[in-house]
Design a protein around this motif. Structure first.
Motif, PDB file in Angstrom:
ATOM      1  N   PHE A   1     -59.415  28.071  17.900  1.00 40.93           N
ATOM      2  CA  PHE A   1     -58.963  28.372  19.254  1.00 40.93           C
ATOM      3  C   PHE A   1     -57.956  29.509  19.138  1.00 40.93           C
ATOM      4  N   GLU A   2     -57.267  29.813  20.216  1.00 47.05           N
ATOM      5  CA  GLU A   2     -56.259  30.866  20.180  1.00 47.05           C
ATOM      6  C   GLU A   2     -54.914  30.308  20.636  1.00 47.05           C
ATOM      7  N   ARG A   3     -53.842  30.782  19.994  1.00 44.76           N
ATOM      8  CA  ARG A   3     -52.504  30.396  20.416  1.00 44.76           C
ATOM      9  C   ARG A   3     -51.512  31.466  19.980  1.00 44.76           C
ATOM     10  N   THR A   4     -50.326  31.410  20.564  1.00 42.90           N
ATOM     11  CA  THR A   4     -49.271  32.356  20.214  1.00 42.90           C
ATOM     12  C   THR A   4     -48.582  31.922  18.922  1.00 42.90           C
ATOM     13  N   VAL A   5     -47.870  32.853  18.326  1.00 43.56           N
ATOM     14  CA  VAL A   5     -46.953  32.526  17.226  1.00 43.56           C
ATOM     15  C   VAL A   5     -45.566  32.472  17.854  1.00 43.56           C
ATOM     16  N   THR A   6     -45.028  31.281  17.991  1.00 46.49           N
ATOM     17  CA  THR A   6     -43.825  31.067  18.792  1.00 46.49           C
ATOM     18  C   THR A   6     -42.596  31.714  18.152  1.00 46.49           C
ATOM     19  N   PRO A   7     -41.535  31.902  18.945  1.00 48.33           N
ATOM     20  CA  PRO A   7     -40.279  32.386  18.358  1.00 48.33           C
ATOM     21  C   PRO A   7     -39.749  31.497  17.241  1.00 48.33           C
ATOM     22  N   VAL A   8     -39.977  30.174  17.333  1.00 49.28           N
ATOM     23  CA  VAL A   8     -39.523  29.292  16.250  1.00 49.28           C
ATOM     24  C   VAL A   8     -40.265  29.615  14.955  1.00 49.28           C
ATOM     25  N   THR A   9     -41.591  29.755  15.042  1.00 53.58           N
ATOM     26  CA  THR A   9     -42.371  30.086  13.849  1.00 53.58           C
ATOM     27  C   THR A   9     -41.957  31.439  13.296  1.00 53.58           C
ATOM     28  N   ARG A  10     -41.773  32.416  14.169  1.00 58.12           N
ATOM     29  CA  ARG A  10     -41.380  33.754  13.720  1.00 58.12           C
ATOM     30  C   ARG A  10     -40.010  33.716  13.034  1.00 58.12           C
ATOM     31  N   ALA A  11     -39.089  32.957  13.620  1.00 52.03           N
ATOM     32  CA  ALA A  11     -37.759  32.851  13.006  1.00 52.03           C
ATOM     33  C   ALA A  11     -37.822  32.128  11.666  1.00 52.03           C
ATOM     34  N   GLU A  12     -38.638  31.069  11.580  1.00 53.15           N
ATOM     35  CA  GLU A  12     -38.824  30.379  10.301  1.00 53.15           C
ATOM     36  C   GLU A  12     -39.337  31.339   9.235  1.00 53.15           C
ATOM     37  N   LEU A  13     -40.313  32.145   9.608  1.00 51.88           N
ATOM     38  CA  LEU A  13     -40.893  33.074   8.640  1.00 51.88           C
ATOM     39  C   LEU A  13     -39.844  34.054   8.117  1.00 51.88           C
ATOM     40  N   HIS A  14     -38.991  34.545   9.003  1.00 55.06           N
ATOM     41  CA  HIS A  14     -37.949  35.481   8.576  1.00 55.06           C
ATOM     42  C   HIS A  14     -36.893  34.800   7.714  1.00 55.06           C
ATOM     43  N   ARG A  15     -36.566  33.558   8.057  1.00 61.48           N
ATOM     44  CA  ARG A  15     -35.419  32.929   7.405  1.00 61.48           C
ATOM     45  C   ARG A  15     -35.785  32.204   6.113  1.00 61.48           C
ATOM     46  N   PHE A  16     -36.963  31.577   6.087  1.00 59.16           N
ATOM     47  CA  PHE A  16     -37.324  30.882   4.842  1.00 59.16           C
ATOM     48  C   PHE A  16     -38.832  30.835   4.618  1.00 59.16           C
ATOM     49  N   GLY A  17     -39.570  31.772   5.203  1.00 58.19           N
ATOM     50  CA  GLY A  17     -41.011  31.809   4.995  1.00 58.19           C
ATOM     51  C   GLY A  17     -41.364  31.954   3.520  1.00 58.19           C
ATOM     52  N   ARG A  18     -42.436  31.314   3.133  1.00 57.14           N
ATOM     53  CA  ARG A  18     -42.902  31.345   1.744  1.00 57.14           C
ATOM     54  C   ARG A  18     -44.084  32.309   1.642  1.00 57.14           C
ATOM     55  N   VAL A  19     -43.953  33.339   0.858  1.00 53.77           N
ATOM     56  CA  VAL A  19     -45.014  34.339   0.703  1.00 53.77           C
ATOM     57  C   VAL A  19     -46.007  33.843  -0.339  1.00 53.77           C
ATOM     58  N   LEU A  20     -47.244  33.582   0.104  1.00 51.83           N
ATOM     59  CA  LEU A  20     -48.297  33.150  -0.803  1.00 51.83           C
ATOM     60  C   LEU A  20     -49.102  34.326  -1.350  1.00 51.83           C
ATOM     61  N   ARG A  21     -49.212  35.374  -0.545  1.00 51.25           N
ATOM     62  CA  ARG A  21     -49.892  36.603  -0.952  1.00 51.25           C
ATOM     63  C   ARG A  21     -49.322  37.766  -0.152  1.00 51.25           C
ATOM     64  N   GLY A  22     -49.254  38.930  -0.761  1.00 53.42           N
ATOM     65  CA  GLY A  22     -48.980  40.162  -0.030  1.00 53.42           C
ATOM     66  C   GLY A  22     -47.536  40.399   0.333  1.00 53.42           C
ATOM     67  N   VAL A  23     -47.358  41.093   1.447  1.00 46.05           N
ATOM     68  CA  VAL A  23     -46.039  41.582   1.847  1.00 46.05           C
ATOM     69  C   VAL A  23     -45.236  40.478   2.539  1.00 46.05           C
ATOM     70  N   PRO A  24     -43.906  40.598   2.592  1.00 40.55           N
ATOM     71  CA  PRO A  24     -43.078  39.588   3.263  1.00 40.55           C
ATOM     72  C   PRO A  24     -43.140  39.734   4.784  1.00 40.55           C
ATOM     73  N   PRO A  25     -42.736  38.674   5.518  1.00 35.18           N
ATOM     74  CA  PRO A  25     -42.782  38.727   6.985  1.00 35.18           C
ATOM     75  C   PRO A  25     -42.023  39.891   7.591  1.00 35.18           C
ATOM     76  N   ALA A  26     -40.904  40.273   7.003  1.00 33.59           N
ATOM     77  CA  ALA A  26     -40.102  41.361   7.568  1.00 33.59           C
ATOM     78  C   ALA A  26     -40.855  42.680   7.620  1.00 33.59           C
TER      79      ALA A  26
END
Length: 245
Positions: A100-125
């Motif tokens: 289905f389709e959904r947004t990436v919420t501000p909470v998810t975006r903030a989590e990614l910036h603050r403690f997101g775990r990079v499994l492959r590729g470039v960091p969220p920033a």
């Protein structure tokens, strides 16, 4: 470990789609992951626009994983570098064993910036713009007011473990975000609930089910727990929303 095996299979199957990045958020990134109980929350950034063929390839990828342990808990939203900055945009998502389709919420975006775990590729920033504190606080208050407060009045939900757990933990996390601008884990939220006046019996029940392996609750406790949760959560949400203005 089944989680690592599933992630390896997923990343291998994803390779032909040439992702720019794959990130984990939620419990898997925040240090409170419980195998078999927590979801595996992922974001994949693809290197080209999402087309009908992309949708088909993503569906095939997840279908091939369906018999893997924990596959029903693997959730992934697919962005591109061009679409990622748009916080209102709905993105292709696999969750609850469907697309289905959904947004990436501000909470998810903030989590990614603050403690997101990079499994492959470039960091969220490198892909996502930062989330201003005011935008994050406004979102969690809106979520409490427009979703959770309405759901408190729907009594059928509250005999289910998942509603009790998410309702109380999400409220505690929202409260800390509004007060302090921080994002906290579910484990931290349990400690906060006691300070916020949540029913001790219910908080203890959530802790046992999350971190131990108790016997299923009996029917009398399920009904009492539902009443205690709703009696607490409705006024608590109203107070949070009022204080936030």
């Amino acid at each position: 470990m089944p989680t690592d095996a599933l992630l390896d299979r997923f990343l291998t199957g994803l390779a032909p789609l040439t992702p720019v990045a794959v990130w984990a958020h939620g419990s898997l990134a925040g240090g409170d992951y419980r195998e078999g109980r927590s979801d595996l929350d992922l974001i994949t950034v693809l290197d080209r626009p999402v087309t009908a063929r992309t949708v088909w390839r993503v569906a095939v990828l997840h279908a091939r994983l369906r018999n893997e342990p924990l596959a029903d808990r693997l959730h992934c939203t697919y962005l591109t570098p061009d679409t990622a900055p748009d916080a209102e945009r709905r993105h292709l998502t696999w969750a609850h064993e469907q697309l289905f389709e959904r947004t990436v919420t501000p909470v998810t975006r903030a989590e990614l910036h603050r403690f997101g775990r990079v499994l492959r590729g470039v960091p969220p920033a490198d892909v996502l713009p930062p989330v201003p504190d005011g935008e994050l606080a406004a979102f969690v208050v809106r979520d409490q007011r427009d979703f959770w407060r309405r759901e408190v009045d729907r009594d059928a939900h509250w005999t289910q473990d998942v509603w009790v757990d998410l309702g109380l933990l999400t409220f505690a996390r929202a409260t800390v975000t509004v007060r302090e601008g921080r994002l906290i884990s579910k484990r931290e939220a349990l400690a906060v609930l006691a300070d916020l006046g949540a029913p001790d019996e219910v908080v203890a029940d959530i802790r046992r089910r999350r971190y131990e392996d108790p016997a299923p609750p009996d029917g009398e406790w399920v009904l009492r727990r539902a009443r205690l949760t709703r009696d607490y959560l409705g006024p608590a949400i109203d107070s949070l929303v009022a204080r936030a203005g």
